[in-house]
Enzyme design. Structure first.
Site, PDB file in Angstrom:
ATOM      1  CG  HIS A 169       0.277  15.793  11.997  1.00  0.00           C
ATOM      2  ND1 HIS A 169      -0.397  15.185  10.957  1.00  0.00           N
ATOM      3  CD2 HIS A 169       0.922  14.797  12.638  1.00  0.00           C
ATOM      4  CE1 HIS A 169      -0.137  13.883  10.969  1.00  0.00           C
ATOM      5  NE2 HIS A 169       0.671  13.628  11.971  1.00  0.00           N
ATOM      6  CD  GLU A 186      -4.193  17.008  11.226  1.00  0.00           C
ATOM      7  OE1 GLU A 186      -5.178  17.451  10.603  1.00  0.00           O
ATOM      8  OE2 GLU A 186      -3.065  16.902  10.719  1.00  0.00           O
ATOM      9  CG  HIS A 244      -3.594  15.993   2.178  1.00  0.00           C
ATOM     10  ND1 HIS A 244      -2.694  15.864   3.213  1.00  0.00           N
ATOM     11  CD2 HIS A 244      -2.873  15.851   1.048  1.00  0.00           C
ATOM     12  CE1 HIS A 244      -1.487  15.632   2.723  1.00  0.00           C
ATOM     13  NE2 HIS A 244      -1.570  15.618   1.417  1.00  0.00           N
TER      14      HIS A 244
END
Length: 253
Positions: free
Chosen positions: A43, A73, A201
Site C-alpha cells: 500500500h 492498494e 484489516h
C-alpha cells in the site's frame, strides 16, 4: 479456496525508521512466497511512510517471476507528488494482478473506512475503468453493513474488500456474533450482485478461523500488521505457514 496475500508495509516501516535496506522488502517477499503465501500486497502512500515506488517495481518483478499475485492498494484520488507518481501510473508501470482502491487520506494512520458510493461513485467509475484497461482486477474497500455495497458492481468493480477492523475489535471483546452476521450478510449481498469478496484489516491467527467459517466464499485475505508482529516471535516463515494452514482449512470446512 481462500488465498493468503501478505502485506509487506510493516517491513518497510522498520527499514525506513533506520534508513538503509534492512530489513529488505524483497527478502521478506521471497520468504513469504517460499513459505506458501499466494501473493503479496503493498500500500504505497503519497508520503512514502513505508512502501516506496521503487519497492513496488521490485516486488512486481518478484511476483511475476514466481507466478504469484501482486496486489497494490491505494487511494485513486490522491494526486502525484515527488516520489509518488500516482496509483494509476504505478499500476500502468507494474501491471499488478489486482488493485484495491481505498479511500484513505494522508492524515490517516491506517485505512479505517470504506467508500461512500453515493458520494464517490461518479468519480470512481472512470478510474475503475482505467485500471481494468490495464488488465488489473479491481477491488474496492467497503464497510461491513454498507447498504450500497451492490453499487460497486454497477461502477465496474470485480470485487469488494470487507473492512474487518470492527469485527476484530468485537472478537477481542469476546462476542463477535453480531459483527460476523453483518459481514456474512454484506458478503452475500455483494456476491448476489456479481462481486467476489476479499477481506482485510486486523485479521490474525486468533480471529481468522471464525471469520472464514462464518463469512461465505472469501476469495482472499490480505494480512500484514498482525502477521509481521507475530513473526517477530515465531519467525516469518513459520508464521506464514501457520496462516496457510488456516486458509487451507477453510476449503474443507
Amino acid at each position: 479456496m481462500t488465498a493468503l496475500s501478505v502485506n509487506l508495509n510493516k517491513i518497510a516501516v522498520l527499514r525506513n525508521s533506520r534508513g538503509g535496506q534492512m530489513p529488505g522488502v524483497l527478502h521478506a517477499g521471497r520468504t513469504c512466497l517460499d513459505a506458501g503465501a499466494h501473493g503479496l500486497t503493498v500500500h504505497p502512500r503519497p508520503d512514502a511512510r513505508h512502501i516506496r515506488s521503487d519497492d513496488v517495481h521490485v516486488l512486481a518483478r518478484l511476483c511475476s517471476e514466481r507466478g504469484a499475485e501482486f496486489n497494490i492498494e491505494g487511494n485513486p484520488f490522491a494526486p502525484p507528488r515527488d516520489g509518488y507518481p500516482g496509483l494509476l501510473a504505478l499500476c500502468e508501470a507494474t501491471r499488478p494482478a489486482q488493485v484495491t482502491l481505498v479511500p484513505d487520506g494522508d492524515g490517516q494512520l491506517t485505512s479505517d473506512h470504506g467508500f461512500d458510493f453515493v458520494r464517490d461513485g461518479g468519480s470512481l467509475a472512470p478510474l475503475i475503468a482505467a485500471f481494468k484497461a490495464l488488465g488489473c482486477r479491481v477491488s474496492v474497500f467497503v464497510d461491513v453493513g454498507d447498504p450500497d455495497v451492490t453499487m460497486a458492481s454497477a461502477l465496474g468493480a470485480d470485487r469488494v474488500e470487507l473492512f474487518t477492523g470492527p469485527f476484530a475489535e468485537a472478537f477481542a471483546s469476546g462476542d463477535a456474533s453480531v459483527a460476523l452476521s453483518a459481514a456474512a450478510d454484506t458478503a452475500r449481498r455483494a456476491q448476489a450482485a456479481g462481486l467476489a469478496v476479499n477481506a482485510g484489516h486486523d485479521l490474525d491467527q486468533s480471529n481468522l478461523v471464525a471469520f472464514l467459517l462464518n463469512v461465505p466464499d472469501v476469495q482472499e485475505v490480505s494480512i500484514g500488521h498482525a502477521l509481521i508482529g507475530e513473526a517477530l516471535y515465531a519467525g516469518l516463515d513459520a508464521t506464514v505457514r501457520a496462516y496457510r494452514r488456516i486458509v487451507d482449512m477453510s476449503v474443507t470446512a
